[in-house]
Design an enzyme around this catalytic site. Structure first.
Site, short mmCIF file in Angstrom:
data_model
loop_
_atom_site.label_atom_id
_atom_site.label_comp_id
_atom_site.label_asym_id
_atom_site.label_seq_id
_atom_site.Cartn_x
_atom_site.Cartn_y
_atom_site.Cartn_z
N ARG A 45 0.79 -1.23 0.00
CA ARG A 45 0.00 0.00 0.00
C ARG A 45 0.82 1.28 0.00
NH1 ARG A 45 -2.75 -3.92 1.53
NH2 ARG A 45 -0.79 -4.45 2.53
N THR A 46 1.81 1.35 0.88
CA THR A 46 2.53 2.62 1.01
C THR A 46 3.28 2.92 -0.28
OG1 THR A 46 2.75 2.10 3.34
CG2 THR A 46 4.08 3.92 2.50
N LYS A 65 25.95 -4.64 -1.41
CA LYS A 65 27.42 -4.70 -1.52
C LYS A 65 28.10 -4.03 -0.34
CE LYS A 65 26.71 -3.40 -6.16
NZ LYS A 65 27.14 -2.47 -7.20
N HIS A 118 5.02 5.71 11.50
CA HIS A 118 4.52 5.59 10.12
C HIS A 118 3.62 6.80 9.89
CE1 HIS A 118 3.41 4.03 6.35
NE2 HIS A 118 3.09 2.79 6.67
N ARG A 176 11.35 3.75 3.33
CA ARG A 176 10.96 2.76 4.36
C ARG A 176 12.19 1.94 4.70
NH1 ARG A 176 5.81 -1.18 4.44
NH2 ARG A 176 4.92 0.81 5.05
N1 CP Z 1 -0.21 0.07 5.79
C1 CP Z 1 1.00 -0.25 5.26
O1 CP Z 1 2.05 0.32 5.61
O2 CP Z 1 0.96 -1.25 4.33
P1 CP Z 1 2.18 -1.75 3.46
O3 CP Z 1 3.16 -2.41 4.41
O4 CP Z 1 1.60 -2.68 2.45
O5 CP Z 1 2.82 -0.54 2.84
#
Ligand code: CP
Length: 307
Positions: free
Chosen positions: A56-57, A85, A134, A106
């Protein structure tokens, strides 16, 4: 009137922004929901660095950027980058700053995004760092709550599942402290909300209540925010096995809930909501994921100084 200029600002923790700044993003997201296809990012390159899996993100950022005419560079797996590496995070960030106007990142390590923002010459948006924060998920959670409840104020929020490692929960609790929320925290003993996050509730002079049974919060909640038990954060697999089936929300459990109540979940789901809930009018988690596109369009354009 408070200055809500977000140009060139990082978004690392939800506490980096003020309540007025949250509301600015939510209002902008409403505009994008009404008109998501615009050419605002036509001359911009956004780097998308995902050192940890995502559906999603990553894809909602990519959709948000594509719909605004922007270009995306990046990787979806650290193993396909020079991290494999032995390149340091600092060197990766310094390099990618040469290729992009903004970095979405991320990473599995708590604090990695903050560190990246300290060495970067372009703004960093934290797309999830370990079990810490998040903030873009939090913004879309706020958007979803406001949209379904009509207001963010004075709500009873039940947070259910892995409150220890769930970074979306940590960000959401901090944000909802600005809106006089009452927190109902449902978790196994081993996965309670960390005291560092509870501190935000106490500092805001708000109340929280702790439970181990999901049934205890169903009738009085405005929002039931389900979460997955985060297997990847456990150092001992046996500890995960003990708690992995702690909560399963089933359709029959929605019978005596409030009319306005909505079930949210940041997703991915494992087994904590049965599929027969998906078609229930109170299930909102797939619309919640859609809202991520508009909220991320709002964040990108505000941080790039275009809105
Ligand atoms: N909600 C969320 O962070 O989903 P993903 O891990 O799929 O990005």
């Amino acid at each position: 009137m408070e200055n809500t200029n977000l140009k060139n600002r990082n978004l690392i923790s939800i506490s980096d922004y003020t309540k007025e700044e949250y509301l600015k993003i939510l209002d902008l997201a409403e505009e994008f929901e009404a008109n998501p296809r615009q050419e605002l990012l036509r001359n911009y390159v956004i780097a998308s660095l995902f050192f940890e899996p995502s559906t999603r993100t990553r894809l909602s950022f990519e959709s948000a950027i594509s719909q605004l005419g922007g270009k995306i560079v990046g990787f979806t797996d650290a193993a396909s980058s020079s991290t494999k590496k032995g390149e340091s995070l600092k060197d990766t960030i310094l390099t990618v700053c040469n290729y992009s106007d903004l970095i979405v990142m991320r990473h599995p390590i708590d604090g990695s995004s903050r560190y990246a923002s300290e060495v970067a010459s372009v703004p960093i948006i934290n797309a999830g760092d370990g079990s810490n924060q998040h903030p873009t998920q939090c913004m879309l959670d706020l958007y979803s709550i406001r949209k379904t409840q009509g207001s963010l104020d004075n709500l009873k929020i039940a947070l259910v599942g892995d409150l220890k490692y769930g970074r979306t929960v940590h960000s959401l609790v901090e944000a909802m402290c600005h809106f006089n929320a009452e927190f109902h925290l449902v978790s196994p003993e081993e996965l309670k909300l960390p005291s560092s996050v509870k501190r935000h509730i106490k500092d805001a002079n708000l109340e929280y209540y702790q439970y181990t049974e999901l049934e205890d919060v169903m009738e009085h909640s405005d929002i039931i925010y389900m979460t997955r038990i985060q297997r990847e954060r456990f150092s001992d697999p046996m500890e995960y096995e003990k708690v992995k089936n702690s909560y399963v929300l089933q359709r029959s459990m929605l019978e005596n809930t409030k009319e306005n109540m909505r079930v949210l979940h940041p997703l991915p789901r494992v087994n904590e909501i049965t599929e027969d809930v998906d078609s229930h009018p109170k299930a909102y988690y797939f619309q919640q994921a859609l809202n991520g596109v508009y909220v991320r369009q709002a964040l990108l354009t505000a941080i790039l100084g275009l809105k």
